[in-house]
Enzyme design. Structure first.
Site, PDB file in Angstrom:
ATOM      1  N   GLU A  79       0.879   4.030   1.650  1.00 59.19           N
ATOM      2  CA  GLU A  79       1.304   4.539   2.958  1.00 59.19           C
ATOM      3  C   GLU A  79       2.432   3.699   3.547  1.00 59.19           C
ATOM      4  OE1 GLU A  79      -1.791   3.624   1.909  1.00 59.19           O
ATOM      5  OE2 GLU A  79      -3.268   4.354   3.346  1.00 59.19           O
ATOM      6  N   CYS A  84      -6.562   2.354   5.296  1.00 53.95           N
ATOM      7  CA  CYS A  84      -7.310   1.151   5.675  1.00 53.95           C
ATOM      8  C   CYS A  84      -6.876   0.734   7.086  1.00 53.95           C
ATOM      9  CB  CYS A  84      -7.029   0.026   4.675  1.00 53.95           C
ATOM     10  SG  CYS A  84      -5.342  -0.624   4.765  1.00 53.95           S
ATOM     11  N   HIS A  92       0.852  -1.184   0.000  1.00 50.98           N
ATOM     12  CA  HIS A  92       0.000   0.000   0.000  1.00 50.98           C
ATOM     13  C   HIS A  92       0.892   1.241   0.000  1.00 50.98           C
ATOM     14  CE1 HIS A  92      -3.990  -1.769   1.676  1.00 50.98           C
ATOM     15  NE2 HIS A  92      -3.358  -2.662   0.930  1.00 50.98           N
ATOM     16  N   CYS A 140      -3.058  -0.098   7.326  1.00 46.87           N
ATOM     17  CA  CYS A 140      -2.195   1.084   7.292  1.00 46.87           C
ATOM     18  C   CYS A 140      -2.357   1.926   8.553  1.00 46.87           C
ATOM     19  CB  CYS A 140      -2.470   1.895   6.042  1.00 46.87           C
ATOM     20  SG  CYS A 140      -1.972   1.023   4.528  1.00 46.87           S
TER      21      CYS A 140
END
Length: 140
Positions: free
Chosen positions: A48, A76, A46, A79
């Site tokens: 992040e 999410c 992801h 994260c």
């Protein structure tokens, strides 16, 4: 957030969900990332997490105290959890994610991450909507 939006566009250009993130400390970008789950075959890739990993390498520390992550989409659960564990100081995001977003997980722990919502929300949302509209219009 402008740099995060540019990274989101780079993700879209390679067929990834257009989410971009930058980690900033003392006014300097120390980490960058965009979604790479498909291209890397990695469920953890992801935007992040990639930006935070790069920031940690730059700081030579796992604690991201004094760091702000700018990301185009609400984090999410995975994260958000990583942000708390990393002792991130602040997260600024663009588009809300009503299905998977969990910015609520950033508060109420031993460490609380400051949250700023809706920064350049329209641009962030437009990138996502355009990407998914393109996917839906593909034959097959």
């Amino acid at each position: 957030m402008a740099a995060a939006l540019e990274l989101a566009q780079a993700a879209a250009a390679i067929g990834e969900v257009p989410v971009g993130a930058v980690a900033v400390k003392d006014g300097q970008i120390i980490g960058r990332g965009y979604n790479r789950r498909e291209i890397d075959h990695d469920p953890l890739a992801h935007a992040e997490l990639l930006a935070m990993r790069e920031a940690s390498q730059a700081l030579k520390a796992w604690r991201l105290t004094g760091v702000t992550v700018y990301v185009t989409l609400e984090p999410c659960a995975m994260c958000a959890g990583a942000m708390v564990q990393a002792r991130l100081t602040r997260v600024v995001y663009g588009a809300a994610d009503p299905k998977q977003g969990r910015a609520d997980l950033l508060v109420g722990h031993n460490h609380t991450v400051e949250v700023e919502r809706g920064v350049r929300e329209q641009e962030s949302s437009a990138l996502l909507k355009s990407f998914f509209a393109g996917l839906r219009s593909r034959p097959g």
